[in-house]
Design an enzyme around this catalytic site. Structure first.
Site, PDB file in Angstrom:
ATOM      1  N   ASN A  39       2.344   8.530  10.288  1.00 57.84           N
ATOM      2  CA  ASN A  39       2.253   9.936   9.886  1.00 57.84           C
ATOM      3  C   ASN A  39       0.887  10.577  10.078  1.00 57.84           C
ATOM      4  O   ASN A  39       0.643  11.681   9.613  1.00 57.84           O
ATOM      5  CB  ASN A  39       2.688  10.070   8.421  1.00 57.84           C
ATOM      6  N   THR A  40      -0.021   9.867  10.735  1.00 59.14           N
ATOM      7  CA  THR A  40      -1.303  10.457  11.139  1.00 59.14           C
ATOM      8  C   THR A  40      -1.337  10.373  12.652  1.00 59.14           C
ATOM      9  O   THR A  40      -1.293   9.273  13.218  1.00 59.14           O
ATOM     10  CB  THR A  40      -2.491   9.669  10.530  1.00 59.14           C
ATOM     11  N   ALA A  55       0.834  -1.212   0.000  1.00 58.56           N
ATOM     12  CA  ALA A  55       0.000   0.000   0.000  1.00 58.56           C
ATOM     13  C   ALA A  55       0.864   1.256   0.000  1.00 58.56           C
ATOM     14  O   ALA A  55       2.007   1.255   0.464  1.00 58.56           O
ATOM     15  CB  ALA A  55      -0.892  -0.002   1.227  1.00 58.56           C
ATOM     16  N   ASP A  87       0.099   3.186  -4.824  1.00 60.74           N
ATOM     17  CA  ASP A  87      -1.020   3.569  -5.687  1.00 60.74           C
ATOM     18  C   ASP A  87      -2.200   3.966  -4.795  1.00 60.74           C
ATOM     19  O   ASP A  87      -3.155   3.222  -4.622  1.00 60.74           O
ATOM     20  CB  ASP A  87      -1.384   2.385  -6.595  1.00 60.74           C
ATOM     21  N   ASN A 134       9.323   8.490   4.738  1.00 62.20           N
ATOM     22  CA  ASN A 134       8.201   9.304   4.241  1.00 62.20           C
ATOM     23  C   ASN A 134       7.331   9.766   5.392  1.00 62.20           C
ATOM     24  O   ASN A 134       7.209   9.098   6.413  1.00 62.20           O
ATOM     25  CB  ASN A 134       7.389   8.519   3.192  1.00 62.20           C
ATOM     26  N   SER A 162       0.168   3.452  10.247  1.00 62.57           N
ATOM     27  CA  SER A 162       1.023   4.470   9.635  1.00 62.57           C
ATOM     28  C   SER A 162       1.449   5.470  10.699  1.00 62.57           C
ATOM     29  O   SER A 162       0.629   5.914  11.503  1.00 62.57           O
ATOM     30  CB  SER A 162       0.271   5.206   8.524  1.00 62.57           C
ATOM     31  N   THR A 194      -3.487   3.998   1.036  1.00 54.91           N
ATOM     32  CA  THR A 194      -4.585   4.094   1.981  1.00 54.91           C
ATOM     33  C   THR A 194      -5.593   5.147   1.545  1.00 54.91           C
ATOM     34  O   THR A 194      -5.219   6.291   1.259  1.00 54.91           O
ATOM     35  CB  THR A 194      -4.049   4.435   3.394  1.00 54.91           C
ATOM     36  N   LYS A 232      -3.164  -4.369   9.158  1.00 54.15           N
ATOM     37  CA  LYS A 232      -1.763  -3.976   8.914  1.00 54.15           C
ATOM     38  C   LYS A 232      -1.179  -3.346  10.169  1.00 54.15           C
ATOM     39  O   LYS A 232      -1.687  -2.344  10.670  1.00 54.15           O
ATOM     40  CB  LYS A 232      -1.689  -3.000   7.740  1.00 54.15           C
ATOM     41  N   ASN A 276       4.140  -2.243   8.567  1.00 53.45           N
ATOM     42  CA  ASN A 276       4.220  -0.888   8.038  1.00 53.45           C
ATOM     43  C   ASN A 276       5.646  -0.345   8.276  1.00 53.45           C
ATOM     44  O   ASN A 276       6.527  -1.088   8.700  1.00 53.45           O
ATOM     45  CB  ASN A 276       3.165  -0.009   8.751  1.00 53.45           C
ATOM     46  N   PHE A 315      -1.281  10.230   4.478  1.00 52.94           N
ATOM     47  CA  PHE A 315      -2.535   9.819   3.828  1.00 52.94           C
ATOM     48  C   PHE A 315      -3.068  10.863   2.839  1.00 52.94           C
ATOM     49  O   PHE A 315      -4.249  11.237   2.865  1.00 52.94           O
ATOM     50  CB  PHE A 315      -3.639   9.525   4.861  1.00 52.94           C
ATOM     51  N   ASN A 338      -5.657  -0.270   8.035  1.00 48.51           N
ATOM     52  CA  ASN A 338      -4.392   0.376   8.380  1.00 48.51           C
ATOM     53  C   ASN A 338      -4.535   1.137   9.689  1.00 48.51           C
ATOM     54  O   ASN A 338      -5.151   2.198   9.743  1.00 48.51           O
ATOM     55  CB  ASN A 338      -3.982   1.318   7.238  1.00 48.51           C
TER      56      ASN A 338
HETATM   57  C1  LIG Z   1       6.315   6.550   0.292  1.00 48.21           C
HETATM   58  C2  LIG Z   1       5.569   5.499   1.061  1.00 48.21           C
HETATM   59  C3  LIG Z   1       4.204   5.646   1.278  1.00 48.21           C
HETATM   60  C4  LIG Z   1       3.505   4.667   1.988  1.00 48.21           C
HETATM   61  N1  LIG Z   1       2.160   4.823   2.171  1.00 48.21           N
HETATM   62  C5  LIG Z   1       1.461   3.841   2.804  1.00 48.21           C
HETATM   63  C6  LIG Z   1       0.051   3.924   2.949  1.00 48.21           C
HETATM   64  O1  LIG Z   1      -0.596   4.858   2.481  1.00 48.21           O
HETATM   65  N2  LIG Z   1      -0.571   2.926   3.617  1.00 48.21           N
HETATM   66  C7  LIG Z   1       0.083   1.845   4.135  1.00 48.21           C
HETATM   67  O2  LIG Z   1      -0.555   0.960   4.722  1.00 48.21           O
HETATM   68  N3  LIG Z   1       1.417   1.733   3.990  1.00 48.21           N
HETATM   69  C8  LIG Z   1       2.115   2.691   3.337  1.00 48.21           C
HETATM   70  N4  LIG Z   1       3.463   2.561   3.189  1.00 48.21           N
HETATM   71  C9  LIG Z   1       4.153   1.403   3.794  1.00 48.21           C
HETATM   72  C10 LIG Z   1       4.365   0.277   2.782  1.00 48.21           C
HETATM   73  O3  LIG Z   1       3.141  -0.236   2.341  1.00 48.21           O
HETATM   74  C11 LIG Z   1       5.178  -0.868   3.431  1.00 48.21           C
HETATM   75  O4  LIG Z   1       4.442  -1.388   4.513  1.00 48.21           O
HETATM   76  C12 LIG Z   1       6.529  -0.414   3.944  1.00 48.21           C
HETATM   77  O5  LIG Z   1       7.107   0.538   3.079  1.00 48.21           O
HETATM   78  C13 LIG Z   1       7.501  -1.586   4.083  1.00 48.21           C
HETATM   79  O6  LIG Z   1       7.739  -2.212   2.854  1.00 48.21           O
HETATM   80  P1  LIG Z   1       9.045  -1.899   1.955  1.00 48.21           P
HETATM   81  O7  LIG Z   1      10.233  -1.992   2.860  1.00 48.21           O
HETATM   82  O8  LIG Z   1       9.033  -2.917   0.863  1.00 48.21           O
HETATM   83  O9  LIG Z   1       8.883  -0.519   1.445  1.00 48.21           O
HETATM   84  C14 LIG Z   1       4.188   3.531   2.495  1.00 48.21           C
HETATM   85  C15 LIG Z   1       5.553   3.391   2.240  1.00 48.21           C
HETATM   86  C16 LIG Z   1       6.252   4.347   1.541  1.00 48.21           C
HETATM   87  C17 LIG Z   1       7.726   4.158   1.286  1.00 48.21           C
END
Ligand SMILES: Cc1cc2nc3c(=O)[nH]c(=O)nc-3n(C[C@H](O)[C@H](O)[C@H](O)COP(=O)(O)O)c2cc1C
Length: 344
Positions: free
Chosen positions: A183-184, A64, A67, A113, A181, A88, A224, A253, A117, A178
């Site tokens: 950041n909220t 997630a 996209d 990051n 995260s 999300t 998650k 996450n 959201f 979710n």
């Molecule tokens: C730029 C960015 C934005 C993300 N936004 C979301 C999000 O909106 N919702 C969510 O559940 N996880 C979000 N994630 C977390 C990823 O889905 C994933 O759980 C996390 O990055 C660990 O996987 P990775 O090491 O392969 O990146 C985000 C990660 C990144 C890097």
């Protein structure tokens, strides 16, 4: 090779979020999905896997956040993913936090990051989901990752989850809740027993009601979770998840920890990629050890090679998801992993 030697250095000269938006635009239509499909076509029955009620053509998923508005699903399908998790998404549209809010750590294979959201809101998201599902092959699974709006109080959060769940029910293959995260503000408190039980109980109630309306079946629900939880907190999460009969856990996450990076001054936000890998792996192992077959695990955090995938599947995960690894390794990563899996 081409990606790492030529394309990546070019892309990395620009602001990460601008490149991200450009990539989503490219993948959302035009000729890019067709070209990717030709370049990265590879399927093998050996890779088929089941989790909950769903059959996946392969266990490699897009995590997630890549996209957020469900606008480039053809691209992820063409890249060869078995599934993609859109979102999300929150009930109302949100701008997210102030820019810049996405930072590469190339020397460590990580990203920080603090997007917060940013998304188009559930109404537009549902339109995109509906349209995209009409044009996707049946064996490509689309998960919908839902969260709460920034302004929604924690006590009312379950209403936000119910809203997006109902809105997207008809066209989602599964839901990811979710609550992790960073950041909220306050969101991760929803992992506490009292909030979590309220959210999962009300969603499962709605799941049964909607199942009768759409006469198909209830949807699989995955929770998650964050990588920064104590064992006692994880025990509670496992208990509440099993009690509410959800399909599984997505672990994990991004982390707020910087313990796996050398000492230094880092941006605030969630850390993903290689520095997250050992932290998320210990959570995956813990959940599998204590939940056994009662909960399926979708493992996520730091995957950038076939060996990383194999390790997570060996811990007992049913499926994996990738985000940061795709940025560092390029779109050929999914095919490379699948070819090795089929050969082993
Ligand atoms: C730029 C960015 C934005 C993300 N936004 C979301 C999000 O909106 N919702 C969510 O559940 N996880 C979000 N994630 C977390 C990823 O889905 C994933 O759980 C996390 O990055 C660990 O996987 P990775 O090491 O392969 O990146 C985000 C990660 C990144 C890097």
């Amino acid at each position: 090779m081409l990606y790492k030697k030529i394309i990546r250095p070019l892309l990395f000269d620009y602001d990460p979020e601008k490149i991200h938006n450009f990539t989503i635009k490219m993948l959302s239509g035009g000729i890019a999905p067709g070209i990717l499909r030709m370049m990265f076509k590879f399927e093998s029955e050996k890779l088929n896997v089941k989790a909950g009620k769903l059959s996946f053509r392969n266990p490699i998923g897009l995590a997630a956040g890549m996209d957020k508005n469900c606008s480039a699903m053809q691209g992820w399908d063409a890249m060869g993913f078995g599934f993609a998790e859109a979102g999300t998404v929150t009930p109302l549209p949100q701008e997210g936090n102030e820019k810049p809010r996405m930072f590469r750590l190339p020397e460590f294979g990580g990203i920080i990051n603090r997007l917060g959201f940013n998304n188009c809101g559930a109404d537009e998201f549902e339109e995109n989901l509906k349209q995209t599902k009409e044009n996707l092959p049946n064996d490509f699974i689309v998960g919908v990752n839902i969260g709460k709006n920034k302004r929604t109080e924690l006590d009312d959060a379950y209403q936000d989850y119910k809203f997006s769940f109902e809105k997207c029910f008809e066209h989602a293959d599964y839901f990811a809740i979710n609550v992790s995260s960073p950041n909220t503000e306050g969101l991760r408190q929803l992992q506490q027993k009292k909030f979590l039980d309220e959210i999962l109980r009300s969603l499962q109630g709605l799941n049964k009601e909607l199942d009768e309306t759409y006469s198909d079946s209830t949807k699989d629900i995955f929770l998650k979770i964050a990588p920064d939880l104590t064992e006692a907190e994880l025990d509670d999460i496992i208990q509440v998840s099993v009690d509410n009969n959800i399909t599984g856990i997505i672990a994990t996450n991004t982390t707020i920890s910087r313990a796996t990076l050398p000492e230094g001054n880092y941006e605030s936000g969630g850390l993903s990629g290689k520095p997250l890998e050992p932290i998320s792996n210990s959570v995956i192992k813990y959940v599998k050890k204590h939940a056994g077959d009662k909960l399926a695990v979708i493992a996520c955090g730091g995957i950038s090679t076939y060996d990383d995938v194999k390790e997570k599947l060996d811990f007992g995960a049913s499926l994996v998801q990738i985000y940061t690894g795709l940025i560092y390794e390029g779109p050929g990563l999914v095919k490379r992993i699948k070819q090795k899996m089929a050969a082993n």
